[in-house]
Design an enzyme around this catalytic site. Structure first.
Site, mmCIF file in Angstrom:
data_model
loop_
_atom_site.group_PDB
_atom_site.id
_atom_site.type_symbol
_atom_site.label_atom_id
_atom_site.label_comp_id
_atom_site.label_asym_id
_atom_site.label_seq_id
_atom_site.Cartn_x
_atom_site.Cartn_y
_atom_site.Cartn_z
ATOM 1 N N GLY A 53 0.876 -1.260 -0.073
ATOM 2 C CA GLY A 53 -0.060 0.016 -0.061
ATOM 3 C C GLY A 53 0.908 1.158 0.081
ATOM 4 O O GLY A 53 1.654 1.557 -1.029
ATOM 5 N N SER A 120 6.877 -4.278 -1.352
ATOM 6 C CA SER A 120 6.463 -2.959 -2.115
ATOM 7 C C SER A 120 6.498 -2.000 -0.727
ATOM 8 O O SER A 120 7.672 -1.991 -0.264
ATOM 9 C CB SER A 120 5.152 -2.890 -2.793
ATOM 10 O OG SER A 120 5.023 -2.097 -3.418
ATOM 11 N N TRP A 121 5.498 -1.346 -0.471
ATOM 12 C CA TRP A 121 5.606 -0.569 0.929
ATOM 13 C C TRP A 121 5.636 -1.327 2.250
ATOM 14 O O TRP A 121 6.314 -1.057 3.149
ATOM 15 C CB TRP A 121 4.150 0.106 0.873
ATOM 16 C CG TRP A 121 4.029 0.442 2.445
ATOM 17 C CD1 TRP A 121 3.109 -0.090 3.320
ATOM 18 C CD2 TRP A 121 4.688 1.759 2.956
ATOM 19 N NE1 TRP A 121 3.422 0.755 4.513
ATOM 20 C CE2 TRP A 121 4.075 1.804 4.475
ATOM 21 C CE3 TRP A 121 5.297 2.605 2.493
ATOM 22 C CZ2 TRP A 121 4.524 2.873 5.330
ATOM 23 C CZ3 TRP A 121 5.942 3.558 3.616
ATOM 24 C CH2 TRP A 121 5.515 3.700 4.967
ATOM 25 N N ASP A 274 9.185 -4.996 -13.185
ATOM 26 C CA ASP A 274 8.515 -4.527 -12.392
ATOM 27 C C ASP A 274 8.193 -2.859 -12.769
ATOM 28 O O ASP A 274 9.088 -2.137 -12.859
ATOM 29 C CB ASP A 274 9.179 -4.360 -11.000
ATOM 30 C CG ASP A 274 8.217 -3.779 -9.674
ATOM 31 O OD1 ASP A 274 7.387 -3.181 -10.146
ATOM 32 O OD2 ASP A 274 8.504 -4.460 -8.902
ATOM 33 N N HIS A 302 5.517 -6.835 -10.756
ATOM 34 C CA HIS A 302 5.500 -6.221 -9.290
ATOM 35 C C HIS A 302 4.640 -7.322 -8.253
ATOM 36 O O HIS A 302 5.091 -7.432 -7.095
ATOM 37 C CB HIS A 302 5.081 -5.003 -9.131
ATOM 38 C CG HIS A 302 4.855 -4.352 -7.934
ATOM 39 N ND1 HIS A 302 6.053 -3.835 -7.204
ATOM 40 C CD2 HIS A 302 4.040 -3.944 -6.921
ATOM 41 C CE1 HIS A 302 5.793 -3.480 -6.276
ATOM 42 N NE2 HIS A 302 4.458 -3.450 -5.795
#
Length: 330
Positions: A53, A120-121, A274, A302
């Protein structure tokens, strides 16, 4: 950055479904209550799973990246998203609040050290937590790394990725007047926090659609609108964090503080194609991290659900769960 999409393609690589043995809502202050669950073996190796996120929330599939007989699997929905409450709230919701929440969870569960698993986050948060509390991080297993740099934000929200997906970029920028296209994060911020529910939802769906469409290498375009509740939380929280550049003050950048985790083992699993978090970030991170290994997945984007990424992550957690670190970090 991502909400997990398309897990069906990764199922073959995952462990069987597992149900939590512990679920609770935890008061963390500032009016926030966060959802926390534990799965697997209560006496196993502790691992905390950090979702993407910001604002993505956890999914049951995330439990399945671990052998339930070997791991004590801790998942939580970060402030404002998933089952945590208040929903979509950005009040008292910063990177440093999340780091504090992780420490609260660790102490509450009586864990001395744990493995950090995030993409990711989630990788961003894992790195910042480890740099803040290096003595608590046994190892890091990261995927699709996002380093919260201006270059990464400009790539995705300044037109870089749009050069590869011009028709989707046009859809993303269309709701914003041309005069505001020089800063689309700020332009969306004004609308996602306008106080007009209809305006907020329209722009939340547009924001989420742009990212979700580019998550997997096999995506051919927009995936359709997700549930309104999810879109609103995901888009508001993600935009809030990016608008504030991750709440990182000068000197707090991840790459500036790599000396703090230089000796902590790490595995970076990165999709070669990605489009959300380009591989250059993972390569740079690995170059500054002597104890880490970078594994580039040749035909992957990704998403956590990319088959090659899922397979590599499960191989890593299986080996680490057995106490065999050599194949992972060597």
């Amino acid at each position: 950055m991502d909400k997990v999409s398309g897990h069906r393609r990764a199922i073959a690589h995952l462990h069987p479904p597992v149900e939590p043995f512990d679920q609770r809502m935890v008061e963390v202050g500032d009016g926030h209550r966060i959802y926390v669950e534990q799965c697997g073996n209560p006496d196993g190796k502790p691992v905390v799973v950090l979702h993407g996120g910001p604002g993505g929330g956890c999914s049951p599939a995330m439990r399945r990246y671990f052998d339930a007989s070997a791991w004590r699997i801790i998942l939580f929905d970060q402030r404002g998203c998933g089952r945590s409450r208040p929903h979509a709230s950005v009040e008292a919701n910063t990177t440093w609040h999340l780091v504090s929440d992780m420490e609260h969870i660790r102490e509450m569960l009586g864990i001395e050290q744990w493995v950090l698993f995030g993409g990711s986050w989630g990788a961003t948060l894992a790195l910042i937590y480890a740099q803040t509390h290096p003595e608590r991080a046994a190892a890091l297993i990261l995927r699709g790394v996002f380093l919260m740099t201006e270059a990464e934000l400009q790539w995705f929200y300044g037109g870089g990725a749009g050069q590869f997906w011009p028709e989707l970029w046009e859809r993303f920028t269309a709701p914003i007047p041309q005069a505001e296209h020089d800063d689309l994060i700020a332009a969306y911020h004004r609308r996602l926090f306008s106080g007009d529910a209809g305006c907020e939802l329209r722009h939340a769906r547009s924001w989420a659609s742009w990212e979700n469409a580019l998550a997997s290498i096999d995506n051919d375009g927009p995936l359709g609108d997700g549930p309104a509740e999810y879109a609103r939380a995901f888009s508001r929280l993600e935009n809030h964090y990016f608008h504030n550049r991750g709440f990182l003050a000068p000197g707090q950048g991840i790459l500036e503080r790599m000396d703090r985790i230089a000796q902590i083992p790490g595995l970076i699993v990165q999709g070669r194609y990605d489009m959300i978090c380009p591989p250059s970030g993972a390569h740079r991170l690995a170059s500054l991290w002597p104890a880490a290994r970078l594994k580039m997945i040749p035909r992957a984007g990704h998403a956590l659900s990319e088959p090659g990424i899922s397979a590599e992550l499960v191989r890593a957690t299986d080996a680490l769960g057995r106490g065999n670190e050599g194949p992972i970090f060597g």
